[in-house]
Design a protein around this motif. Sequence first.
Motif, PDB file in Angstrom:
ATOM      1  N   TRP A 341       0.824  -1.256   0.117  1.00  0.00           N
ATOM      2  CA  TRP A 341       0.127   0.089  -0.093  1.00  0.00           C
ATOM      3  C   TRP A 341       0.973   1.162   0.060  1.00  0.00           C
ATOM      4  O   TRP A 341       1.820   1.346   0.845  1.00  0.00           O
ATOM      5  CB  TRP A 341      -1.053  -0.111   1.409  1.00  0.00           C
ATOM      6  CG  TRP A 341      -1.716   1.051   1.537  1.00  0.00           C
ATOM      7  CD1 TRP A 341      -1.621   2.249   2.360  1.00  0.00           C
ATOM      8  CD2 TRP A 341      -2.938   1.621   0.744  1.00  0.00           C
ATOM      9  NE1 TRP A 341      -2.715   3.129   2.106  1.00  0.00           N
ATOM     10  CE2 TRP A 341      -3.474   2.948   1.282  1.00  0.00           C
ATOM     11  CE3 TRP A 341      -3.572   0.892  -0.448  1.00  0.00           C
ATOM     12  CZ2 TRP A 341      -4.544   3.506   0.767  1.00  0.00           C
ATOM     13  CZ3 TRP A 341      -4.618   1.487  -0.852  1.00  0.00           C
ATOM     14  CH2 TRP A 341      -5.281   2.859  -0.173  1.00  0.00           C
ATOM     15  N   TRP A 342       0.395   2.328  -0.746  1.00  0.00           N
ATOM     16  CA  TRP A 342       1.306   3.514  -0.810  1.00  0.00           C
ATOM     17  C   TRP A 342       0.662   4.493   0.093  1.00  0.00           C
ATOM     18  O   TRP A 342      -0.633   4.554   0.189  1.00  0.00           O
ATOM     19  CB  TRP A 342       0.976   4.012  -2.244  1.00  0.00           C
ATOM     20  CG  TRP A 342       1.613   3.344  -3.369  1.00  0.00           C
ATOM     21  CD1 TRP A 342       1.370   2.298  -3.864  1.00  0.00           C
ATOM     22  CD2 TRP A 342       2.706   3.786  -4.213  1.00  0.00           C
ATOM     23  NE1 TRP A 342       2.174   1.741  -5.105  1.00  0.00           N
ATOM     24  CE2 TRP A 342       3.186   2.907  -5.029  1.00  0.00           C
ATOM     25  CE3 TRP A 342       3.509   5.081  -4.238  1.00  0.00           C
ATOM     26  CZ2 TRP A 342       4.173   3.096  -5.996  1.00  0.00           C
ATOM     27  CZ3 TRP A 342       4.627   5.072  -5.040  1.00  0.00           C
ATOM     28  CH2 TRP A 342       4.903   4.336  -5.770  1.00  0.00           C
ATOM     29  N   SER A 343       1.424   5.062   0.793  1.00  0.00           N
ATOM     30  CA  SER A 343       0.941   6.158   2.029  1.00  0.00           C
ATOM     31  C   SER A 343       1.678   7.211   2.159  1.00  0.00           C
ATOM     32  O   SER A 343       3.177   7.016   1.993  1.00  0.00           O
ATOM     33  CB  SER A 343       0.600   5.359   2.885  1.00  0.00           C
ATOM     34  OG  SER A 343       0.163   6.273   3.931  1.00  0.00           O
ATOM     35  N   ASP A 344       1.240   8.550   2.407  1.00  0.00           N
ATOM     36  CA  ASP A 344       2.020   9.554   2.883  1.00  0.00           C
ATOM     37  C   ASP A 344       1.806   9.936   4.233  1.00  0.00           C
ATOM     38  O   ASP A 344       2.055  11.004   4.648  1.00  0.00           O
ATOM     39  CB  ASP A 344       1.516  10.983   2.047  1.00  0.00           C
ATOM     40  CG  ASP A 344       1.506  10.582   0.433  1.00  0.00           C
ATOM     41  OD1 ASP A 344       2.610  10.387   0.048  1.00  0.00           O
ATOM     42  OD2 ASP A 344       0.282  10.858  -0.122  1.00  0.00           O
ATOM     43  N   ARG A 345       1.680   9.025   4.903  1.00  0.00           N
ATOM     44  CA  ARG A 345       1.386   8.990   6.370  1.00  0.00           C
ATOM     45  C   ARG A 345       2.326   9.575   7.306  1.00  0.00           C
ATOM     46  O   ARG A 345       2.172  10.303   8.507  1.00  0.00           O
ATOM     47  CB  ARG A 345       0.743   7.751   7.037  1.00  0.00           C
ATOM     48  CG  ARG A 345       1.602   6.599   7.070  1.00  0.00           C
ATOM     49  CD  ARG A 345       0.939   5.309   7.592  1.00  0.00           C
ATOM     50  NE  ARG A 345       0.077   4.797   6.651  1.00  0.00           N
ATOM     51  CZ  ARG A 345      -0.586   3.675   6.782  1.00  0.00           C
ATOM     52  NH1 ARG A 345       0.090   2.819   7.523  1.00  0.00           N
ATOM     53  NH2 ARG A 345      -1.287   3.226   6.154  1.00  0.00           N
ATOM     54  N   ASP A 346       3.598   9.294   6.891  1.00  0.00           N
ATOM     55  CA  ASP A 346       4.579   9.777   7.707  1.00  0.00           C
ATOM     56  C   ASP A 346       5.378  11.015   7.045  1.00  0.00           C
ATOM     57  O   ASP A 346       6.598  11.488   7.528  1.00  0.00           O
ATOM     58  CB  ASP A 346       5.953   8.787   7.926  1.00  0.00           C
ATOM     59  CG  ASP A 346       6.793   8.437   6.578  1.00  0.00           C
ATOM     60  OD1 ASP A 346       6.220   8.931   5.385  1.00  0.00           O
ATOM     61  OD2 ASP A 346       7.603   7.587   6.816  1.00  0.00           O
ATOM     62  N   GLY A 347       4.635  11.511   6.113  1.00  0.00           N
ATOM     63  CA  GLY A 347       5.011  12.891   5.620  1.00  0.00           C
ATOM     64  C   GLY A 347       5.701  12.727   3.895  1.00  0.00           C
ATOM     65  O   GLY A 347       6.065  13.775   3.497  1.00  0.00           O
ATOM     66  N   TYR A 348       6.195  11.514   3.881  1.00  0.00           N
ATOM     67  CA  TYR A 348       6.774  11.230   2.461  1.00  0.00           C
ATOM     68  C   TYR A 348       6.145  10.002   1.730  1.00  0.00           C
ATOM     69  O   TYR A 348       5.340   9.125   2.788  1.00  0.00           O
ATOM     70  CB  TYR A 348       8.050  11.121   2.771  1.00  0.00           C
ATOM     71  CG  TYR A 348       9.122  12.201   3.114  1.00  0.00           C
ATOM     72  CD1 TYR A 348       9.427  13.132   2.145  1.00  0.00           C
ATOM     73  CD2 TYR A 348       8.984  12.615   4.247  1.00  0.00           C
ATOM     74  CE1 TYR A 348       9.961  14.329   2.356  1.00  0.00           C
ATOM     75  CE2 TYR A 348       9.679  13.637   4.729  1.00  0.00           C
ATOM     76  CZ  TYR A 348      10.320  14.616   3.706  1.00  0.00           C
ATOM     77  OH  TYR A 348      11.070  15.571   4.341  1.00  0.00           O
TER      78      TYR A 348
END
Length: 724
Positions: A341-348
């Motif tokens: 899964w792709w995510s920006d949850r940690d800022g990147y």
Amino acid sequence: MKRILLLLTGFVISGLQLSYAQQRMYTMAEATNGLRQALMPERLKQFEWVPGENAFTRTIINKGAVTWIKYTVAGTKTNADTLLTLADLNQQLFSSQPLRGLPAIHWINANSAWFNVANTIYSGQLLNGAMQFTTWCSLPADADNITVNPQCRHIAYTVKNNLFLRTADGSVKEVTNDADGNIVNGRTVHREEFGIDKGIFFSPKGDLLAFYRMDQRMVNDYPVIDWSVTPAHAYIIKYPMAGGKSHEVTLGVYQPSTGKTIFLKTTGEADHYLTCVTWSQDQQSVYIGLLNRGQDHLWLNEYSATTGELIKTLFEETDSKYVHPSHPLTFVPGKPDQFIWWSDRDGYTHLYLYNTKGQLQKQLTKGAWVVNELAGFHAPTHEVVITAAKEGPMEKHAYAVNLKTTGIRRLDQAAGWHDVQLNSNGGYLLDTYSSKETPAVARISDVRGKWQETLLSSADPLKEFKRPEIKQVTLKADDGTPLYGKLILPVDFDSTKKYPVIVYLYNGPNVQLIRNTFPYSGNLWYEYMAQRGYVIFTMDGRGSANRGMAFEQATFRELGTVEMNDQLQGVAYLHSLPFINRQKMGVHGWSYGGFMTTSLMLRHPGVFQAAVAGGPVIDWSMYEIMYTERYMDTPQENPEGYAAANLLTQTKNLQGHLLLIHGTNDDVVVWQHSINFLKACVDNEKQVDYFVYPGHLHNVLGKDRVHLMQKITDYFDNYLRPGL
């Protein structure tokens, strides 16, 4: 001895010719379309990996002969076999109307392939080492979105607003039959935001078909005028503007064996967004990223493919500004219960390994850099191959990430911007790249790093031209964030002279201008203007892509404020240079760059003496819902932000010379933006220049683009170049 003398003489003559040729100046046509035509570096043509084999095909053109060749990787070399020539194909199928080039041929399996010419599909079989093609089927002349499934040889396509399926036995099934043209099936939805690039989704085995159904009856009509006929004709499109009614989307699943369709029960807001559509590996369910209209809450849901019922929510993601899902699930080969899964949850933008219960197994990539693409897997080493900006945002490289240890190793060596393709088993990698010093290279290599072979190393197509010096520039935003730009100096630069300058900008979301690619200038028109005595400056300010979420979200709810502050840092830098003429400064941009250009002229009058804004957003309440509400919320929620960015209320501030350009058939930034701007200028007794391109959409392309760039050049010459 005579032969040596001739060679030496030829060398001297060639040297003289080269010396002369290096003084060539670009024509406007070369500066505008050259990189798409004669000045484009040589690249691989029609490269495709052969399914299930360590082999690939590409098209070769040699002395007018066009050949489709298969290369098999064998140990430390590749062996080539000719599968097809254009002459053979014309003899097989097109003797009465010969093709002038080979069409794009796609593999079905290691022994068969297909291609499409004028909606007739042809299939081929390998016989005695050569490809023999025959007619597969003919589709309606107005068929669109043609999708061939190689597993079971079904073909899905749309005609107008409905979806059809031609099964392997030749029968044609009408999947949908909506009489109202405002109910659209099998096409892209949500105006192609959220990474959506198709509306047809075959199941892994190909025997089931999922598709988008978009009901846009509630969306406002908007006229796009065709001026090429008399009387002019209005084409009515549906254009959902920020804060208004949006379309409603559902996902259907069609079973050819029964002829029945069920729709997944994606309950909640009627105008939410359905993204990241992915079939489960066993075809029993479909995963959907369900995003609310406010775009700050995402649910990854699993639905039954047979009943449409919600099975479970795997997990949720929220963000105080916005969540921006853009990728489907990627299942790990051989493990149908694990996906990435792709995510920006940690800022990147990073990759996360989950199981189908919704449990996070591990974060696969981490750091102050973003993942750009996921290319595939190499199962023997338990690695996923990606591209990422790990070395810095101006470069993109290939890496292998271990699914067990999360260890990461780089797969390429050269500086620059790399794009990769893995073969089906992940053992071999095609790496194509360019950089400041490298026009184009294509290299195939063993993913383990034991072998590589260069397929192509392009000569410099610009070597004969008189080219400018280009300097990398790093500035700082008002919060200390580094900003990357390029300064292009005039040819024959003299530091004791004063030069006019043009700032070219975009500075909007999802776009990055400053990269280590060829040509390093980024645009031959910049070099053309440098040949004419201009300094060109371009920079990616906060809000643009490839720098992480804090960088992108700095503009949230106030588009056109933070970005302009960054661009003004660029102006301050230009003012610090002794060779810049502060009274001869211009600015130019298109689309979001057109909005930025016009904003700078109105919100910071006097900085630039001349400006050209193409296809500009003038009032964000008139732009499309999906994009605008992500970055601005709705006009009802953020009236102050919309008011500050509304350029219709600020025309009284205009100083200097401003040219607006618009395509009359623009269905992205509709023509009304600049028409309303003209009215506001008239109301405030402000003179503004204006030009339209009849029949063109959001961008002016083709031969007319030469006319466009000449008009822009003439405008800057008129106001910035007199007296040079």
